[in-house]
Design a protein around this motif. Structure first.
Motif, PDB file in Angstrom:
ATOM      1  N   SER A 150      -2.940  10.060  -1.005  1.00 41.92           N
ATOM      2  CA  SER A 150      -2.582   8.667  -1.212  1.00 41.92           C
ATOM      3  C   SER A 150      -2.177   8.056   0.124  1.00 41.92           C
ATOM      4  O   SER A 150      -2.067   8.738   1.145  1.00 41.92           O
ATOM      5  CB  SER A 150      -1.437   8.539  -2.224  1.00 41.92           C
ATOM      6  N   LEU A 151      -1.915   6.757   0.079  1.00 44.26           N
ATOM      7  CA  LEU A 151      -1.532   6.072   1.317  1.00 44.26           C
ATOM      8  C   LEU A 151      -0.141   6.495   1.770  1.00 44.26           C
ATOM      9  O   LEU A 151       0.127   6.602   2.974  1.00 44.26           O
ATOM     10  CB  LEU A 151      -1.576   4.559   1.101  1.00 44.26           C
ATOM     11  N   SER A 152       0.736   6.758   0.832  1.00 48.19           N
ATOM     12  CA  SER A 152       2.083   7.214   1.200  1.00 48.19           C
ATOM     13  C   SER A 152       2.034   8.606   1.821  1.00 48.19           C
ATOM     14  O   SER A 152       2.784   8.892   2.767  1.00 48.19           O
ATOM     15  CB  SER A 152       2.986   7.218  -0.040  1.00 48.19           C
ATOM     16  N   GLU A 155       0.894   8.126   5.304  1.00 50.60           N
ATOM     17  CA  GLU A 155       1.981   7.606   6.136  1.00 50.60           C
ATOM     18  C   GLU A 155       2.907   8.729   6.573  1.00 50.60           C
ATOM     19  O   GLU A 155       3.402   8.741   7.705  1.00 50.60           O
ATOM     20  CB  GLU A 155       2.761   6.549   5.365  1.00 50.60           C
ATOM     21  N   VAL A 169      -2.188   2.454   8.937  1.00 49.56           N
ATOM     22  CA  VAL A 169      -1.574   2.979   7.710  1.00 49.56           C
ATOM     23  C   VAL A 169      -0.218   2.337   7.480  1.00 49.56           C
ATOM     24  O   VAL A 169       0.110   1.897   6.351  1.00 49.56           O
ATOM     25  CB  VAL A 169      -1.457   4.512   7.801  1.00 49.56           C
ATOM     26  N   ARG A 170       0.607   2.244   8.514  1.00 41.93           N
ATOM     27  CA  ARG A 170       1.944   1.656   8.343  1.00 41.93           C
ATOM     28  C   ARG A 170       1.857   0.163   7.978  1.00 41.93           C
ATOM     29  O   ARG A 170       2.653  -0.341   7.175  1.00 41.93           O
ATOM     30  CB  ARG A 170       2.747   1.846   9.632  1.00 41.93           C
ATOM     31  N   VAL A 173       0.888  -0.060   4.257  1.00 41.99           N
ATOM     32  CA  VAL A 173       2.026   0.280   3.385  1.00 41.99           C
ATOM     33  C   VAL A 173       3.032  -0.864   3.353  1.00 41.99           C
ATOM     34  O   VAL A 173       3.585  -1.226   2.300  1.00 41.99           O
ATOM     35  CB  VAL A 173       2.681   1.587   3.872  1.00 41.99           C
ATOM     36  N   GLU A 176       1.761  -3.659   1.172  1.00 44.52           N
ATOM     37  CA  GLU A 176       1.870  -3.297  -0.248  1.00 44.52           C
ATOM     38  C   GLU A 176       3.293  -3.516  -0.748  1.00 44.52           C
ATOM     39  O   GLU A 176       3.516  -4.029  -1.849  1.00 44.52           O
ATOM     40  CB  GLU A 176       1.459  -1.845  -0.454  1.00 44.52           C
ATOM     41  N   GLU A 177       4.255  -3.131   0.077  1.00 43.93           N
ATOM     42  CA  GLU A 177       5.650  -3.282  -0.343  1.00 43.93           C
ATOM     43  C   GLU A 177       6.033  -4.754  -0.441  1.00 43.93           C
ATOM     44  O   GLU A 177       6.754  -5.154  -1.352  1.00 43.93           O
ATOM     45  CB  GLU A 177       6.566  -2.556   0.640  1.00 43.93           C
ATOM     46  N   HIS A 299      -7.707   3.639   0.228  1.00 48.70           N
ATOM     47  CA  HIS A 299      -6.406   4.140  -0.266  1.00 48.70           C
ATOM     48  C   HIS A 299      -5.608   3.028  -0.924  1.00 48.70           C
ATOM     49  O   HIS A 299      -4.977   3.233  -1.984  1.00 48.70           O
ATOM     50  CB  HIS A 299      -5.605   4.740   0.895  1.00 48.70           C
ATOM     51  N   VAL A 300      -5.620   1.827  -0.336  1.00 50.94           N
ATOM     52  CA  VAL A 300      -4.888   0.701  -0.931  1.00 50.94           C
ATOM     53  C   VAL A 300      -5.468   0.344  -2.301  1.00 50.94           C
ATOM     54  O   VAL A 300      -4.719   0.093  -3.268  1.00 50.94           O
ATOM     55  CB  VAL A 300      -4.939  -0.511   0.022  1.00 50.94           C
ATOM     56  N   ASP A 303      -4.361   2.956  -4.837  1.00 52.95           N
ATOM     57  CA  ASP A 303      -2.940   2.811  -5.181  1.00 52.95           C
ATOM     58  C   ASP A 303      -2.718   1.626  -6.108  1.00 52.95           C
ATOM     59  O   ASP A 303      -1.911   1.692  -7.073  1.00 52.95           O
ATOM     60  CB  ASP A 303      -2.106   2.642  -3.915  1.00 52.95           C
TER      61      ASP A 303
END
Length: 331
Positions: A150-152, A155, A169-170, A173, A176-177, A299-300, A303
């Protein structure tokens, strides 16, 4: 007695003639002795000894009419004394010697081209090491990103990395948050735009310095040509001052001028080749970053689909739904 007395007058006349001749001879002899130096004259020494003819010397040749004419001709044809005569010309016609004896403007042109060539090779060395390191890191990070669940998880793998793929990647993430609870399509579009800008920034950073090489490769021949034109003009001015077209006088100045063109080509040809090589390598690096960006987007998307699946309630059974419909219709 009469005959003897008659002969006396003739004898007296002959004596007088002999005396006059003797007096005349004595006078000539006295004048000759007066013209000779004092001292006794040796009859043997007075006879000239036979001499052996020797080849005429240089002084005799000059003293003779033909020698004097040849000397005047050589003096007339000799070029005037000037600093540009072959005797004053530089004996060292190596590239370094021609540079030292070149005109000031030509020296400045060649010095600038030599500095430009040094800059080209310095950028080549630094950029080659940078490209090799970046491509190696991009291949390794892409393999890690493709193997993450996964993306997490990706990360966590790039926690201590500062490579472009780790920044991708960061950034995904973080988006997404910040987009929690918003529609998935909007989140994907924002993540794609963010990754596109990060990818362009990484490509511009890698291409930094190549514009200088491109400028050197395109302008160095013309700068060298300017030095050549200036040097040939200076040579023509020297020809007009010396009033001679002797090749030994003209050749050094023209050779120094042509050396400027050669220096320009030496600076330009490697610069063009290095720039083309960097352009191909940077294009390949950007393509690898594009692959990494696409992997982050996948990945996004996974998720977001998982999040939507967790939020969707379970669908009722088929029989229960039919019964409920029948009850509602009966009622």
């Amino acid at each position: 007695m009469r005959l003897r007395s008659a002969a006396w007058p003739s004898i007296d006349r002959s004596r007088k003639i002999l005396a006059a001749a003797a007096l005349t001879l004595s006078l000539f002899a006295g004048s000759a002795l007066a013209q000779t130096p004092a001292g006794t004259i040796d009859p043997v020494a007075a006879v000239p000894a036979p001499t052996v003819e020797s080849p005429p010397s240089a002084a005799a040749a000059v003293e003779s009419p033909q020698g004097a004419k040849a000397a005047d001709e050589s003096v007339r044809l000799a070029p005037p004394a000037d600093a540009s005569l072959p005797s004053a010309l530089p004996n060292d016609l190596s590239p370094w010697g021609m540079f030292l004896h070149a005109n000031l403007i030509v020296k400045l042109v060649m010095s600038g081209l030599a500095f430009a060539s040094l800059v080209t090779w310095t950028i080549w060395l630094a950029k080659t090491l940078e490209l090799w390191t970046a491509q190696r890191s991009a291949r390794r990070d892409l393999k890690t990103l493709a193997g993450a669940a996964s993306l997490s998880a990706a990360e966590a793998s790039f926690a201590e990395s500062a490579t472009p793929v780790a920044r991708f990647v960061r950034a995904a993430v973080g988006e997404e948050e910040r987009s929690s609870g918003l529609p998935a399509e909007g989140v994907k579009e924002r993540v794609a735009a963010l990754l596109s800008r990060l990818e362009a920034h990484a490509g511009r950073k890698m291409a930094r310095g190549t514009a200088i090489i491109a400028t050197i490769g395109s302008t160095a021949p013309f700068v060298g040509l300017f030095g050549t034109v200036w040097g040939i003009m200076d040579s023509f001015i020297g020809i007009s001052k010396t009033h001679t077209t002797n090749l030994a006088v003209v050749a050094p100045g023209i050779a120094e001028a042509l050396l400027a063109t050669a220096t320009g080509l030496v600076a330009a040809i490697p610069a063009v080749m290095i720039y083309n090589g960097f352009a191909r390598a940077i294009t390949g690096y950007k393509a690898r970053l594009g692959d990494a960006s696409a992997e982050v987007l996948r990945h996004v998307s996974r998720d977001l689909d998982r999040r939507d699946a967790d939020r969707t309630p379970a669908a009722p059974a088929k029989d229960e739904a039919h019964v409920i419909a029948m009850r509602r219709s009966a009622e």
